[in-house]
Design a protein around this motif. Structure first.
Motif, PDB file in Angstrom:
ATOM      1  N   SER A  37      68.092  56.999  58.285  1.00 33.42           N
ATOM      2  CA  SER A  37      67.290  56.595  57.133  1.00 33.42           C
ATOM      3  C   SER A  37      65.854  56.454  57.617  1.00 33.42           C
ATOM      4  CB  SER A  37      67.797  55.266  56.580  1.00 33.42           C
ATOM      5  OG  SER A  37      66.865  54.714  55.673  1.00 33.42           O
ATOM      6  N   TYR A  59      61.650  56.210  56.511  1.00 29.52           N
ATOM      7  CA  TYR A  59      60.554  56.056  55.561  1.00 29.52           C
ATOM      8  C   TYR A  59      59.252  56.311  56.324  1.00 29.52           C
ATOM      9  CZ  TYR A  59      63.779  53.711  52.337  1.00 29.52           C
ATOM     10  OH  TYR A  59      64.822  53.413  51.486  1.00 29.52           O
ATOM     11  N   THR A  60      58.534  57.333  55.927  1.00 29.73           N
ATOM     12  CA  THR A  60      57.278  57.656  56.594  1.00 29.73           C
ATOM     13  C   THR A  60      56.381  58.428  55.642  1.00 29.73           C
ATOM     14  OG1 THR A  60      56.248  58.740  58.499  1.00 29.73           O
ATOM     15  CG2 THR A  60      58.185  59.816  57.552  1.00 29.73           C
ATOM     16  N   THR A  90      66.652  58.668  52.419  1.00 28.73           N
ATOM     17  CA  THR A  90      65.713  57.647  51.962  1.00 28.73           C
ATOM     18  C   THR A  90      66.233  57.186  50.611  1.00 28.73           C
ATOM     19  OG1 THR A  90      63.902  58.819  53.062  1.00 28.73           O
ATOM     20  CG2 THR A  90      63.293  57.102  51.500  1.00 28.73           C
ATOM     21  N   ALA A 125      65.657  49.220  51.461  1.00 28.90           N
ATOM     22  CA  ALA A 125      65.574  49.084  52.915  1.00 28.90           C
ATOM     23  C   ALA A 125      66.510  48.006  53.447  1.00 28.90           C
ATOM     24  CB  ALA A 125      64.130  48.776  53.329  1.00 28.90           C
ATOM     25  N   GLU A 144      69.827  49.790  53.893  1.00 25.47           N
ATOM     26  CA  GLU A 144      69.779  50.873  54.881  1.00 25.47           C
ATOM     27  C   GLU A 144      69.609  50.342  56.304  1.00 25.47           C
ATOM     28  OE1 GLU A 144      67.329  54.313  53.093  1.00 25.47           O
ATOM     29  OE2 GLU A 144      67.153  52.637  51.681  1.00 25.47           O
ATOM     30  N   HIS A 176      61.319  52.594  59.461  1.00 24.32           N
ATOM     31  CA  HIS A 176      60.350  52.384  58.382  1.00 24.32           C
ATOM     32  C   HIS A 176      58.980  52.310  59.037  1.00 24.32           C
ATOM     33  CE1 HIS A 176      58.700  51.230  54.557  1.00 24.32           C
ATOM     34  NE2 HIS A 176      59.896  51.120  54.005  1.00 24.32           N
ATOM     35  N   THR A 192      55.789  53.021  57.449  1.00 22.63           N
ATOM     36  CA  THR A 192      54.686  53.125  56.490  1.00 22.63           C
ATOM     37  C   THR A 192      53.711  51.958  56.543  1.00 22.63           C
ATOM     38  OG1 THR A 192      55.811  51.935  54.704  1.00 22.63           O
ATOM     39  CG2 THR A 192      56.264  54.308  54.905  1.00 22.63           C
ATOM     40  N   LEU A 201      56.533  47.727  54.605  1.00 22.14           N
ATOM     41  CA  LEU A 201      57.748  46.936  54.555  1.00 22.14           C
ATOM     42  C   LEU A 201      57.425  45.463  54.785  1.00 22.14           C
ATOM     43  CD1 LEU A 201      60.857  47.503  54.353  1.00 22.14           C
ATOM     44  CD2 LEU A 201      60.900  47.292  56.838  1.00 22.14           C
ATOM     45  N   ASP A 255      62.427  41.932  53.503  1.00 19.55           N
ATOM     46  CA  ASP A 255      63.287  43.094  53.283  1.00 19.55           C
ATOM     47  C   ASP A 255      64.339  43.254  54.379  1.00 19.55           C
ATOM     48  OD1 ASP A 255      61.861  44.007  50.977  1.00 19.55           O
ATOM     49  OD2 ASP A 255      60.351  44.888  52.279  1.00 19.55           O
ATOM     50  N   LYS A 292      55.791  48.765  61.726  1.00 16.16           N
ATOM     51  CA  LYS A 292      56.833  49.735  62.081  1.00 16.16           C
ATOM     52  C   LYS A 292      58.087  48.982  62.475  1.00 16.16           C
ATOM     53  CE  LYS A 292      53.567  53.144  63.956  1.00 16.16           C
ATOM     54  NZ  LYS A 292      53.180  53.936  65.145  1.00 16.16           N
TER      55      LYS A 292
END
Length: 266
Positions: A158, A160-161, A185, A189, A192, A206, A208, A211, A215, A249
């Protein structure tokens, strides 16, 4: 009162509320912004308020830290911190996609994010429940003492980027190890990250910077208890539970995952 049993009950009741209100348009109305800057819908606020009031009714000396309204001190000398994401996967929920969850993590005040007294995450659409109580992990009511040996998920990540190079790096390292990478994805979160912490899938990434600690608080606790690999920036010792903060990250993955060969390049 036992912290685990009390907040387990609150978690199930709040999850039931989310399921019952699913599809009712009046609860999807945007009512402002949460403390992290994301939009707040009526459903987010209603469920967070419910958890706050139920926590207040327990009599525990606590501060509830939620994504919608931030810190709410329920006693002048709080002993517990209750970190809440009332609805992780709110876009899925709004669009009618049945993959979303509720997350509650309870800490002694000042404790590390990796050491919850109790953690609860439930997929509100199916009977998928993840818990940690005093360092012991439970998945759908069954105790888990080590990551699951799930060969079907060995090549599933999984991720996220917003940077194509991250996908290129992960794809390359899997190819070099003769594995056919399968990325997912799914939009929640909390769930996952827990699938990765339990070993259901190879890893969760993750990258991005968007986050929040709420979460993945439970997933961090579960990964720590099961000795699943964790990389997080800022570091675990720097991640607060006393307020909603963003994580730049995070990687949670099996100890033997190919991801660890490239984690410093992500």
């Amino acid at each position: 009162m036992d912290v685990c049993s009390v907040f387990r009950k609150i978690g199930f009741e709040a999850s039931f509320m989310l399921r019952e209100l699913y599809g009712k348009r009046e609860y999807l109305e945007v009512v402002g912004e949460g403390v992290s800057g994301d939009i707040s819908r009526r459903i987010d606020v209603v469920v967070e308020d419910y958890i706050v009031e139920e926590t207040r009714a327990t009599g525990f000396k606590a501060v509830v830290v939620g994504e919608e309204k931030g810190s709410r001190v329920l006693n002048s000398q709080p002993e517990l911190v209750v970190l809440v994401d009332p609805l992780d996967g709110s876009l899925n929920y709004t669009l009618g996609i049945p993959f979303a969850s509720l997350s509650i993590a309870v800490y002694r005040r000042g404790a590390s994010i990796a050491e919850p007294l109790y953690g609860f995450v439930k997929n509100i659409f199916v009977d998928d429940v993840f818990e940690i109580c005093s360092g012991v992990v439970y998945y759908n009511g069954s105790r888990v003492d080590k990551p699951l040996d799930n060969t079907d998920g060995d090549n599933v990540v999984s991720i996220y980027t917003e940077q194509p190079r991250h996908l290129e790096l992960v794809s390359r390292v899997f190819r070099e190890n003769k594995k056919n990478l399968k990325t997912r994805t799914m939009g929640s979160a909390s769930l996952e990250a827990l699938y990765a912490a339990l070993g259901v899938i190879n890893g969760f990434m993750h990258l991005t910077g968007k986050l929040r600690n709420s979460d993945v608080a439970v997933a961090i606790g579960v990964a720590s208890a099961l000795n699943t690999g964790i990389y997080v920036s800022p570091g675990l010792n720097e991640l607060k539970t006393s307020e909603i903060v963003k994580i730049e990250k995070i990687v949670i993955a099996r100890r033997d995952s190919e991801i660890w060969k490239i984690v410093d390049k992500l």
